[in-house]
Design a protein around this motif. Sequence first.
Motif, PDB file in Angstrom:
ATOM      1  N   ILE A 197      45.107 -11.321 -24.237  1.00  0.00           N
ATOM      2  CA  ILE A 197      46.033 -10.257 -24.653  1.00  0.00           C
ATOM      3  C   ILE A 197      46.872 -10.730 -25.837  1.00  0.00           C
ATOM      4  N   ILE A 198      46.914  -9.888 -26.868  1.00  0.00           N
ATOM      5  CA  ILE A 198      47.716 -10.168 -28.053  1.00  0.00           C
ATOM      6  C   ILE A 198      49.007  -9.365 -27.997  1.00  0.00           C
ATOM      7  N   LYS A 199      48.883  -8.139 -27.450  1.00  0.00           N
ATOM      8  CA  LYS A 199      50.013  -7.222 -27.457  1.00  0.00           C
ATOM      9  C   LYS A 199      49.866  -6.225 -26.322  1.00  0.00           C
ATOM     10  N   LYS A 200      51.025  -5.851 -25.735  1.00  0.00           N
ATOM     11  CA  LYS A 200      51.000  -4.843 -24.666  1.00  0.00           C
ATOM     12  C   LYS A 200      51.976  -3.734 -25.024  1.00  0.00           C
ATOM     13  N   THR A 201      51.546  -2.479 -24.843  1.00  0.00           N
ATOM     14  CA  THR A 201      52.472  -1.359 -25.008  1.00  0.00           C
ATOM     15  C   THR A 201      52.329  -0.438 -23.813  1.00  0.00           C
ATOM     16  N   LYS A 202      53.478   0.132 -23.428  1.00  0.00           N
ATOM     17  CA  LYS A 202      53.471   1.104 -22.327  1.00  0.00           C
ATOM     18  C   LYS A 202      53.598   2.484 -22.938  1.00  0.00           C
ATOM     19  N   GLY A 203      52.902   3.447 -22.378  1.00  0.00           N
ATOM     20  CA  GLY A 203      53.036   4.779 -22.938  1.00  0.00           C
ATOM     21  C   GLY A 203      52.744   5.852 -21.936  1.00  0.00           C
ATOM     22  N   ALA A 222      32.419 -29.477 -34.213  1.00  0.00           N
ATOM     23  CA  ALA A 222      33.126 -28.473 -35.001  1.00  0.00           C
ATOM     24  C   ALA A 222      33.733 -27.392 -34.119  1.00  0.00           C
ATOM     25  N   ASN A 223      34.705 -26.689 -34.683  1.00  0.00           N
ATOM     26  CA  ASN A 223      35.285 -25.517 -34.027  1.00  0.00           C
ATOM     27  C   ASN A 223      34.821 -24.267 -34.740  1.00  0.00           C
ATOM     28  N   SER A 224      34.605 -23.224 -33.948  1.00  0.00           N
ATOM     29  CA  SER A 224      34.273 -21.948 -34.561  1.00  0.00           C
ATOM     30  C   SER A 224      35.524 -21.377 -35.208  1.00  0.00           C
ATOM     31  N   ILE A 225      35.385 -20.883 -36.430  1.00  0.00           N
ATOM     32  CA  ILE A 225      36.528 -20.221 -37.061  1.00  0.00           C
ATOM     33  C   ILE A 225      36.159 -18.783 -37.416  1.00  0.00           C
ATOM     34  N   GLU A 226      35.177 -18.275 -36.662  1.00  0.00           N
ATOM     35  CA  GLU A 226      34.839 -16.864 -36.829  1.00  0.00           C
ATOM     36  C   GLU A 226      36.030 -16.039 -36.372  1.00  0.00           C
ATOM     37  N   ILE A 227      36.287 -14.989 -37.067  1.00  0.00           N
ATOM     38  CA  ILE A 227      37.387 -14.106 -36.695  1.00  0.00           C
ATOM     39  C   ILE A 227      36.999 -13.365 -35.416  1.00  0.00           C
ATOM     40  N   PRO A 228      37.856 -13.416 -34.378  1.00  0.00           N
ATOM     41  CA  PRO A 228      37.497 -12.712 -33.150  1.00  0.00           C
ATOM     42  C   PRO A 228      37.527 -11.208 -33.346  1.00  0.00           C
ATOM     43  N   ALA A 229      36.939 -10.507 -32.377  1.00  0.00           N
ATOM     44  CA  ALA A 229      36.953  -9.049 -32.429  1.00  0.00           C
ATOM     45  C   ALA A 229      38.216  -8.563 -31.731  1.00  0.00           C
ATOM     46  N   ARG A 230      38.941  -7.640 -32.334  1.00  0.00           N
ATOM     47  CA  ARG A 230      40.147  -7.091 -31.713  1.00  0.00           C
ATOM     48  C   ARG A 230      39.824  -5.714 -31.145  1.00  0.00           C
ATOM     49  N   ILE A 231      40.064  -5.562 -29.852  1.00  0.00           N
ATOM     50  CA  ILE A 231      39.771  -4.268 -29.228  1.00  0.00           C
ATOM     51  C   ILE A 231      41.015  -3.741 -28.503  1.00  0.00           C
ATOM     52  N   GLY A 232      41.023  -2.434 -28.227  1.00  0.00           N
ATOM     53  CA  GLY A 232      42.071  -1.837 -27.399  1.00  0.00           C
ATOM     54  C   GLY A 232      41.581  -1.731 -25.967  1.00  0.00           C
ATOM     55  N   TYR A 243      46.648  -2.383 -24.153  1.00  0.00           N
ATOM     56  CA  TYR A 243      46.618  -3.773 -24.611  1.00  0.00           C
ATOM     57  C   TYR A 243      45.775  -3.908 -25.867  1.00  0.00           C
ATOM     58  N   LYS A 244      46.171  -4.872 -26.663  1.00  0.00           N
ATOM     59  CA  LYS A 244      45.294  -5.318 -27.754  1.00  0.00           C
ATOM     60  C   LYS A 244      44.754  -6.679 -27.347  1.00  0.00           C
ATOM     61  N   LEU A 245      43.438  -6.854 -27.457  1.00  0.00           N
ATOM     62  CA  LEU A 245      42.807  -8.104 -27.042  1.00  0.00           C
ATOM     63  C   LEU A 245      42.012  -8.707 -28.193  1.00  0.00           C
ATOM     64  N   ASP A 246      42.011 -10.018 -28.276  1.00  0.00           N
ATOM     65  CA  ASP A 246      41.109 -10.719 -29.197  1.00  0.00           C
ATOM     66  C   ASP A 246      40.005 -11.364 -28.380  1.00  0.00           C
ATOM     67  N   LEU A 247      38.773 -10.962 -28.626  1.00  0.00           N
ATOM     68  CA  LEU A 247      37.639 -11.488 -27.863  1.00  0.00           C
ATOM     69  C   LEU A 247      36.604 -12.096 -28.787  1.00  0.00           C
ATOM     70  N   SER A 276      42.799   0.233 -22.363  1.00  0.00           N
ATOM     71  CA  SER A 276      43.762   1.120 -21.710  1.00  0.00           C
ATOM     72  C   SER A 276      43.593   1.106 -20.205  1.00  0.00           C
ATOM     73  N   VAL A 277      44.719   1.026 -19.496  1.00  0.00           N
ATOM     74  CA  VAL A 277      44.712   1.133 -18.041  1.00  0.00           C
ATOM     75  C   VAL A 277      45.448   2.419 -17.675  1.00  0.00           C
ATOM     76  N   ASP A 278      44.710   3.351 -17.058  1.00  0.00           N
ATOM     77  CA  ASP A 278      45.252   4.665 -16.698  1.00  0.00           C
ATOM     78  C   ASP A 278      46.033   4.553 -15.387  1.00  0.00           C
ATOM     79  N   LEU A 279      47.352   4.779 -15.460  1.00  0.00           N
ATOM     80  CA  LEU A 279      48.198   4.616 -14.275  1.00  0.00           C
ATOM     81  C   LEU A 279      48.757   5.952 -13.799  1.00  0.00           C
TER      82      LEU A 279
END
Length: 209
Positions: free
Chosen positions: A201-207, A113-123, A135-139, A125-128
Amino acid sequence: MDCPICGSDDVEILNSKQKSSKKKLMEEYLLKCEDCGHVFKDVISLKKPKPYRLIISEQDKSHRTTIELSPSDELKSGDVLLSELGQIEVTSIEVGDKRVNKAKVEDINTIWANSIEIPARIGFSVDLHGEVDSYKLDLERDFEIAPGDVVKIDKHIVKVHVVKTQERKLTSGFAKAAVITRVYSKPVKFNNYDYDLTKHIIKKTKGKK
Ligand SMILES: [Zn+2]
């Protein structure tokens, strides 16, 4: 459950109760024939649930475990079951040494079987220095992140400074992705890292900071 007097299968269930013995679950019915009015009892027995071998794939890993199912049931690919690791979808069933799409549970050797648990989405940040890559990540929900971890993410190698959870900001210890809201990090000049989060990584934003 046909009427023993007239043979009709048009019966009404007046009452039912469950009984259980060591190996069997019994459902005892009180029935009434709609055709001749005869009232009679009938018993349907089901075999008690037993543990079956289960292999769950979850991203890169696979977990070997067992799941309790009733031997009298039928299982097929696509069925969703609740395992100790959460919801899973059956992908394949092993009967003897063959893989099949459908089988009676009592014949099953191993369930895949495959797991179909919804992953956890976290933010993350990389301080530059004045700018922030966010970034938004699914883990996986039980993925652990600790302050001090050296991580590869996108083109950066960073050190985790703060792990913010729903309840507090951690600068030591660790937290599981399921409770993390955001991770704060700064680049380091290392070539080695503890783990690589780039593919999550699901999404990247620069700010600006
Ligand atoms: Zn009858």
